[in-house]
Design an enzyme around this catalytic site. Structure first.
Site, mmCIF file in Angstrom:
data_model
loop_
_atom_site.group_PDB
_atom_site.id
_atom_site.type_symbol
_atom_site.label_atom_id
_atom_site.label_comp_id
_atom_site.label_asym_id
_atom_site.label_seq_id
_atom_site.Cartn_x
_atom_site.Cartn_y
_atom_site.Cartn_z
ATOM 1 N N HIS A 12 -30.975 -9.209 -59.812
ATOM 2 C CA HIS A 12 -30.754 -10.610 -60.228
ATOM 3 C C HIS A 12 -31.855 -11.535 -59.684
ATOM 4 O O HIS A 12 -31.595 -12.707 -59.429
ATOM 5 C CB HIS A 12 -29.349 -11.068 -59.811
ATOM 6 N N HIS A 59 -25.852 -17.167 -53.252
ATOM 7 C CA HIS A 59 -26.981 -17.264 -52.323
ATOM 8 C C HIS A 59 -27.105 -18.656 -51.711
ATOM 9 O O HIS A 59 -28.183 -19.033 -51.241
ATOM 10 C CB HIS A 59 -28.290 -16.925 -53.036
ATOM 11 N N HIS A 193 -34.890 -4.445 -51.024
ATOM 12 C CA HIS A 193 -35.770 -5.608 -50.874
ATOM 13 C C HIS A 193 -35.469 -6.338 -49.578
ATOM 14 O O HIS A 193 -34.350 -6.322 -49.086
ATOM 15 C CB HIS A 193 -35.703 -6.563 -52.074
ATOM 16 N N GLU A 240 -27.318 -5.827 -50.641
ATOM 17 C CA GLU A 240 -26.619 -6.203 -51.890
ATOM 18 C C GLU A 240 -26.091 -4.978 -52.633
ATOM 19 O O GLU A 240 -25.306 -5.127 -53.569
ATOM 20 C CB GLU A 240 -27.566 -6.990 -52.810
HETATM 21 C C1 DHB Z 1 -35.162 -12.663 -54.693
HETATM 22 C C2 DHB Z 1 -33.903 -13.256 -54.536
HETATM 23 C C3 DHB Z 1 -32.756 -12.487 -54.637
HETATM 24 O O1 DHB Z 1 -31.513 -13.019 -54.540
HETATM 25 C C4 DHB Z 1 -32.839 -11.128 -54.858
HETATM 26 O O2 DHB Z 1 -31.689 -10.437 -54.894
HETATM 27 C C5 DHB Z 1 -34.090 -10.528 -55.027
HETATM 28 C C6 DHB Z 1 -35.244 -11.301 -54.944
HETATM 29 C C7 DHB Z 1 -36.408 -13.479 -54.623
HETATM 30 O O3 DHB Z 1 -36.318 -14.644 -54.206
HETATM 31 O O4 DHB Z 1 -37.478 -12.976 -54.977
HETATM 32 FE FE FE Z 2 -29.972 -11.583 -54.297
#
Ligand code: DHB
Ligand code: FE
Length: 280
Positions: A12, A59, A193, A240
């Protein structure tokens, strides 16, 4: 009775919302990611589900660090999007299904999941980006939605095992809903990530691919990881993945992977896209 016909997964990343707004579907940077979606959209077009249950994490749009529910379920007639500061255009509202929401809330509380019920709720990129990816025509043919936000932001976050069990209880709640509805469950976010700190940009492709394999064949193996294991293996925001496990818990029929796509890196994230069919 309502039937869960499948589970869908998608990253997302907010940048995807901008790429959609700018029509970058054929752009060389974005194409390998967007190409993961047409087969899933074709399946959705054929099956025509009535409701999407969207498991995501807020978020900071609707909940902030001052008040952070572990499990929050929308029970509103509609869900507003709002500007999060990413430059993504604000979208029109998404339709809700309060009757189904309250049934799910009652059943889950009955199973000792003490959820936060939300009769007003704004939905952020965790919800809107996957909805846009799976239903490019959602504004013309709105599908009803039930947003479920699970805390992945402020520790302590719920364990993978707890989220898997939450999903199983969600599956039972939907199966006991006395209305002939076809339901799909979205698990959004992930895969590996990390957005900040010393390991910013961390990606673990072998771990991501293992998760995409075992989420089909052996989700209980994945549910044995701790939340901290996930942070170590997949990065701080890779936790996540608990959202995928909640989705998978709800699929307790014969589960088959019909489509999968993995692309890295977009915005320093391992982006996994999957369609899991759930047959009786
Ligand atoms: C980013 C934000 C998110 O919530 C995520 O799940 C992945 C990447 C971002 O800011 O790049
Ligand atoms: Fe996220």
């Amino acid at each position: 009775m309502a039937r869960i016909i499948g589970g869908l997964t998608s990253s997302h990343i907010p940048a995807i919302g901008n790429a959609i707004a700018r029509n970058l579907f054929e752009d060389p940077y974005w194409k390998p990611f967007f190409d993961g979606f047409p087969p899933i959209r074709a399946w959705l077009d054929e099956k025509q589900p009535d409701v999407a249950i969207v498991i995501y994490n807020d978020h900071g749009l609707n909940f902030f660090l001052d008040k952070m529910p572990t499990f929050a379920i929308g029970a509103a007639p509609e869900y507003r999007n709002d500007d999060e500061g990413w430059g993504i255009p604000t979208l029109p509202s998404f339709a809700g299904d309060p009757r189904l929401s309250w049934h799910i809330i009652e059943q889950l509380v009955g199973e000792e999941f003490d959820v936060c019920s939300c009769q007003e709720m704004t939905v952020d990129h965790g919800f809107t980006v996957p909805m846009q990816l799976f239903w490019d025509d959602w504004q013309k043919k709105p599908i009803r939605t039930v947003p479920i936000s699970i805390n992945t932001v402020q520790h302590p976050i719920p364990s993978p095992a707890r989220c898997y069990k939450f999903g199983q209880a969600l599956g039972r709640a939907i199966a006991s809903y006395p209305s002939d509805q076809k339901v799909v469950i979205l698990g959004t976010g992930g895969l590996s990530h990390q957005l900040d700190g010393q390991r910013a940009g961390f990606i673990n492709k072998p771990f991501d691919l293992m998760c995409m394999d075992k989420i089909v064949s052996d989700p209980e193996l994945l549910a044995r990881y701790t939340a901290h294991d996930l942070v170590r293996e997949a990065g701080a925001q890779g936790a996540e993945f608990i959202l995928w496990l909640a989705m998978r818990g709800a699929l307790q029929g014969h589960v088959q992977k019909l489509h999968g796509n993995y692309h890295v890196p977009i915005s320093n994230t391992g982006a996994g896209t999957m369609l899991l069919e759930n047959a009786d």
